[in-house]
Design a protein around this motif. Sequence first.
Motif, PDB file in Angstrom:
ATOM      1  N   ILE A  38     -10.864  13.981  -3.923  1.00 38.05           N
ATOM      2  CA  ILE A  38     -10.445  15.370  -4.105  1.00 38.05           C
ATOM      3  C   ILE A  38     -10.734  16.138  -2.822  1.00 38.05           C
ATOM      4  CG2 ILE A  38     -10.854  17.503  -5.393  1.00 38.05           C
ATOM      5  CD1 ILE A  38     -11.505  15.751  -7.820  1.00 38.05           C
ATOM      6  N   THR A  39      -9.715  16.728  -2.249  1.00 43.39           N
ATOM      7  CA  THR A  39      -9.868  17.460  -0.990  1.00 43.39           C
ATOM      8  C   THR A  39      -9.994  18.961  -1.192  1.00 43.39           C
ATOM      9  OG1 THR A  39      -7.451  17.552  -0.748  1.00 43.39           O
ATOM     10  CG2 THR A  39      -8.599  15.707   0.299  1.00 43.39           C
ATOM     11  N   SER A  40      -9.515  19.451  -2.316  1.00 43.56           N
ATOM     12  CA  SER A  40      -9.622  20.883  -2.618  1.00 43.56           C
ATOM     13  C   SER A  40      -9.857  21.039  -4.114  1.00 43.56           C
ATOM     14  CB  SER A  40      -8.352  21.638  -2.200  1.00 43.56           C
ATOM     15  OG  SER A  40      -8.456  23.011  -2.514  1.00 43.56           O
ATOM     16  N   GLY A  41     -10.995  21.648  -4.473  1.00 43.09           N
ATOM     17  CA  GLY A  41     -11.346  21.780  -5.881  1.00 43.09           C
ATOM     18  C   GLY A  41     -11.560  23.213  -6.333  1.00 43.09           C
ATOM     19  N   GLY A  42     -10.941  24.152  -5.662  1.00 44.07           N
ATOM     20  CA  GLY A  42     -11.078  25.561  -6.047  1.00 44.07           C
ATOM     21  C   GLY A  42     -11.949  26.342  -5.087  1.00 44.07           C
ATOM     22  N   TYR A  69       0.845  -1.197   0.000  1.00 48.63           N
ATOM     23  CA  TYR A  69       0.000   0.000   0.000  1.00 48.63           C
ATOM     24  C   TYR A  69       0.879   1.244   0.000  1.00 48.63           C
ATOM     25  CZ  TYR A  69      -2.447   3.367   3.241  1.00 48.63           C
ATOM     26  OH  TYR A  69      -2.952   4.460   3.898  1.00 48.63           O
ATOM     27  N   SER A  70       0.517   2.211  -0.820  1.00 42.67           N
ATOM     28  CA  SER A  70       1.218   3.498  -0.830  1.00 42.67           C
ATOM     29  C   SER A  70       0.169   4.605  -0.848  1.00 42.67           C
ATOM     30  CB  SER A  70       2.127   3.625  -2.055  1.00 42.67           C
ATOM     31  OG  SER A  70       2.722   4.908  -2.109  1.00 42.67           O
ATOM     32  N   ALA A  71       0.230   5.484   0.139  1.00 45.52           N
ATOM     33  CA  ALA A  71      -0.684   6.627   0.218  1.00 45.52           C
ATOM     34  C   ALA A  71       0.110   7.907  -0.005  1.00 45.52           C
ATOM     35  CB  ALA A  71      -1.378   6.660   1.573  1.00 45.52           C
ATOM     36  N   PHE A  72      -0.498   8.859  -0.705  1.00 44.61           N
ATOM     37  CA  PHE A  72       0.218  10.093  -1.002  1.00 44.61           C
ATOM     38  C   PHE A  72      -0.761  11.235  -1.259  1.00 44.61           C
ATOM     39  CE2 PHE A  72      -0.272   7.322  -4.621  1.00 44.61           C
ATOM     40  CZ  PHE A  72      -0.764   8.120  -5.634  1.00 44.61           C
ATOM     41  N   LYS A  73      -0.265  12.438  -1.088  1.00 41.33           N
ATOM     42  CA  LYS A  73      -1.051  13.646  -1.348  1.00 41.33           C
ATOM     43  C   LYS A  73      -0.597  14.242  -2.670  1.00 41.33           C
ATOM     44  CE  LYS A  73      -2.164  18.200   0.615  1.00 41.33           C
ATOM     45  NZ  LYS A  73      -1.931  19.130   1.754  1.00 41.33           N
ATOM     46  N   VAL A  74      -1.561  14.630  -3.492  1.00 41.27           N
ATOM     47  CA  VAL A  74      -1.275  15.241  -4.787  1.00 41.27           C
ATOM     48  C   VAL A  74      -1.743  16.697  -4.759  1.00 41.27           C
ATOM     49  CG1 VAL A  74      -1.825  15.227  -7.245  1.00 41.27           C
ATOM     50  CG2 VAL A  74      -1.430  13.068  -6.044  1.00 41.27           C
ATOM     51  N   ASP A  76      -8.357  21.638 -13.429  1.00 36.78           N
ATOM     52  CA  ASP A  76      -8.334  20.904 -14.699  1.00 36.78           C
ATOM     53  C   ASP A  76      -7.206  19.872 -14.705  1.00 36.78           C
ATOM     54  OD1 ASP A  76     -10.491  22.191 -15.717  1.00 36.78           O
ATOM     55  OD2 ASP A  76      -9.389  23.489 -17.095  1.00 36.78           O
ATOM     56  N   ALA A  77      -6.059  20.243 -14.143  1.00 33.44           N
ATOM     57  CA  ALA A  77      -4.936  19.301 -14.077  1.00 33.44           C
ATOM     58  C   ALA A  77      -5.308  18.073 -13.259  1.00 33.44           C
ATOM     59  CB  ALA A  77      -3.716  19.994 -13.468  1.00 33.44           C
ATOM     60  N   LEU A  78      -5.968  18.293 -12.110  1.00 32.85           N
ATOM     61  CA  LEU A  78      -6.340  17.177 -11.254  1.00 32.85           C
ATOM     62  C   LEU A  78      -7.425  16.317 -11.904  1.00 32.85           C
ATOM     63  CD1 LEU A  78      -6.035  15.654  -8.630  1.00 32.85           C
ATOM     64  CD2 LEU A  78      -7.541  17.308  -7.516  1.00 32.85           C
ATOM     65  N   ILE A  79      -8.403  16.956 -12.546  1.00 32.23           N
ATOM     66  CA  ILE A  79      -9.465  16.196 -13.208  1.00 32.23           C
ATOM     67  C   ILE A  79      -8.903  15.404 -14.387  1.00 32.23           C
ATOM     68  CG2 ILE A  79     -11.607  16.381 -14.512  1.00 32.23           C
ATOM     69  CD1 ILE A  79     -11.883  16.815 -11.494  1.00 32.23           C
ATOM     70  N   THR A  80      -7.968  15.991 -15.111  1.00 33.48           N
ATOM     71  CA  THR A  80      -7.321  15.266 -16.213  1.00 33.48           C
ATOM     72  C   THR A  80      -6.612  14.022 -15.685  1.00 33.48           C
ATOM     73  OG1 THR A  80      -7.017  17.287 -17.489  1.00 33.48           O
ATOM     74  CG2 THR A  80      -5.579  15.437 -18.032  1.00 33.48           C
ATOM     75  N   ALA A  81      -5.889  14.180 -14.584  1.00 27.79           N
ATOM     76  CA  ALA A  81      -5.196  13.038 -13.989  1.00 27.79           C
ATOM     77  C   ALA A  81      -6.188  11.999 -13.475  1.00 27.79           C
ATOM     78  CB  ALA A  81      -4.302  13.521 -12.852  1.00 27.79           C
ATOM     79  N   TYR A  82      -7.269  12.470 -12.855  1.00 30.24           N
ATOM     80  CA  TYR A  82      -8.286  11.565 -12.308  1.00 30.24           C
ATOM     81  C   TYR A  82      -8.903  10.716 -13.425  1.00 30.24           C
ATOM     82  CZ  TYR A  82     -11.939  10.198  -8.949  1.00 30.24           C
ATOM     83  OH  TYR A  82     -12.756   9.504  -8.101  1.00 30.24           O
ATOM     84  N   ALA A 133      -6.456  28.177  -8.825  1.00 31.77           N
ATOM     85  CA  ALA A 133      -5.000  28.199  -8.691  1.00 31.77           C
ATOM     86  C   ALA A 133      -4.473  27.050  -7.842  1.00 31.77           C
ATOM     87  CB  ALA A 133      -4.547  29.516  -8.086  1.00 31.77           C
ATOM     88  N   TYR A 134      -5.364  26.326  -7.184  1.00 25.70           N
ATOM     89  CA  TYR A 134      -4.911  25.225  -6.318  1.00 25.70           C
ATOM     90  C   TYR A 134      -5.951  24.112  -6.323  1.00 25.70           C
ATOM     91  CZ  TYR A 134      -3.446  22.629  -2.156  1.00 25.70           C
ATOM     92  OH  TYR A 134      -3.041  21.642  -1.287  1.00 25.70           O
ATOM     93  N   ALA A 135      -5.487  22.900  -6.437  1.00 21.11           N
ATOM     94  CA  ALA A 135      -6.337  21.713  -6.324  1.00 21.11           C
ATOM     95  C   ALA A 135      -5.507  20.597  -5.694  1.00 21.11           C
ATOM     96  CB  ALA A 135      -6.870  21.272  -7.677  1.00 21.11           C
ATOM     97  N   ALA A 136      -6.172  19.751  -4.918  1.00 19.15           N
ATOM     98  CA  ALA A 136      -5.436  18.704  -4.202  1.00 19.15           C
ATOM     99  C   ALA A 136      -6.333  17.495  -3.973  1.00 19.15           C
ATOM    100  CB  ALA A 136      -4.924  19.236  -2.869  1.00 19.15           C
ATOM    101  N   GLY A 137      -5.701  16.381  -3.704  1.00 20.05           N
ATOM    102  CA  GLY A 137      -6.417  15.153  -3.382  1.00 20.05           C
ATOM    103  C   GLY A 137      -5.521  14.164  -2.673  1.00 20.05           C
ATOM    104  N   ASN A 138      -6.163  13.192  -2.026  1.00 19.79           N
ATOM    105  CA  ASN A 138      -5.444  12.093  -1.386  1.00 19.79           C
ATOM    106  C   ASN A 138      -5.663  10.830  -2.208  1.00 19.79           C
ATOM    107  OD1 ASN A 138      -4.555  13.597   0.895  1.00 19.79           O
ATOM    108  ND2 ASN A 138      -6.590  13.397   1.801  1.00 19.79           N
TER     109      ASN A 138
END
Length: 435
Positions: free
Chosen positions: A251-255, A199-204, A225-231, A263-268
């Motif tokens: 997704i923990t932060s979507g704008g 198992y590997s957990a990480f924040k993007v 858009d970058a995070l949704i593209t990756a998703y 300008a910022y988006a994040a997820g676990n």
Amino acid sequence: MDQLDGDFVLIHHEDATEAQPPPPESGHLHEIGDFIDSVTEELWVVNKTIHDNPELGYEEFIAHETLTKFMSSRQGWKVTRSAYGLATAWVAVFDSGKNGPVVSFNVEMDALDGIGHACGHNLIATASVAGGLAAAEILRQSSSLGGKVVLFGTPAEEGGGGKIKLLEAGAYRQHKVAINLLSHPGITRNHALMRTSAYSAFKVEYFGREAHAAANPWLGINALDALITAYNAISVLRQQTMPGDVIQGNITSGGLRPNIIHAYAAGNFVVRANTQSRLKELKEKVDACFNAGASATGARLEITPTQAYADHVPNRMLAARYRVHFNALVDPTHRIPENPDVDEIDGRTMASTDQGNISYAMPSLNVGFAIPAGPGGAGPHNPGFAESAGTRIAFENCLRVGKAMAAVAVDVLGDLELLEGVKREWKEDIKQKST
């Protein structure tokens, strides 16, 4: 007999038998059972106190106090509270005063946020404490057995990696531990061989640039858009993943607002695989998806590892002993299959645990035992399972597990050839994993 059916070979249940006879039953199982029966009500109080006061990882203060107070009350046990720089870790040692191996049990304590002991760690703790106490009692009464029994209070299994911290602090090495024993409740069949996932957990995180989303969006760089593209790229990747591969994320932060270029988006995210080597391959593919999101949008990507667990490598020799002892304690309908391959199929899970890291450091046994499902058939990580984990029948089931684990520990304490065989098998398993 085997039969052909198209492209399949059908194997009848009566053909699925173990090639070699099981090892003989320990002569100490009866005494172990009598001892655990004699302390059942004391253990029930410990079990219920932990269950009814669920605490998150590294915050298991009630569990720590309850368990260390109880162990300190037992004759011959030396207890260290807040061990190895961890406030809720603890160690209890019973030393026979005679030379011999060191057998150990891990005692998990933490609960899940919002749903209590929905992974049954109160039962895990109770089974390990019961097993450790019983093995120590046999040592105390025996004139021929020598060695030590060590209980490790291991915090934060649920994503906090408490056992890894204890490994890194040298806890198991300092006590010269030969083997480590643990158990886990579920709604599957009882089993001696449990394999879990690496198992590997990480924040993007993606970093872009704000702009007005209507007036001049071309001035911005859209991190969402970058995070949704990756998703979406990960969703496409799943078609080419292997059995045993799991990719999870949220997704923990979507704008901030729809009229601002984000300008910022994040997820676990979590990646799991059957082995550490396969996990490395899969993680590289997943990372490529995140890099694609950055390339497509111009956003800057940061990936921060948060936790990693190894897959659990069970020791088959220890499992064979456990299977015999456990099956002697239950009626035929609840016995573990004698065929180890069938047993291992029953014990395969895509879940992950830091006991996996223990199994790469020493021979490990992480057995599974059945308790009644919660309301609606609820299994682990469901509030209904937390309800089931607090019942008397679940407690009684975990005590049977404690008895069988204690018998395995006593087998190892009394049979150095068995221990050498366990170690040889473990070294070969780890060597194969590394290649």
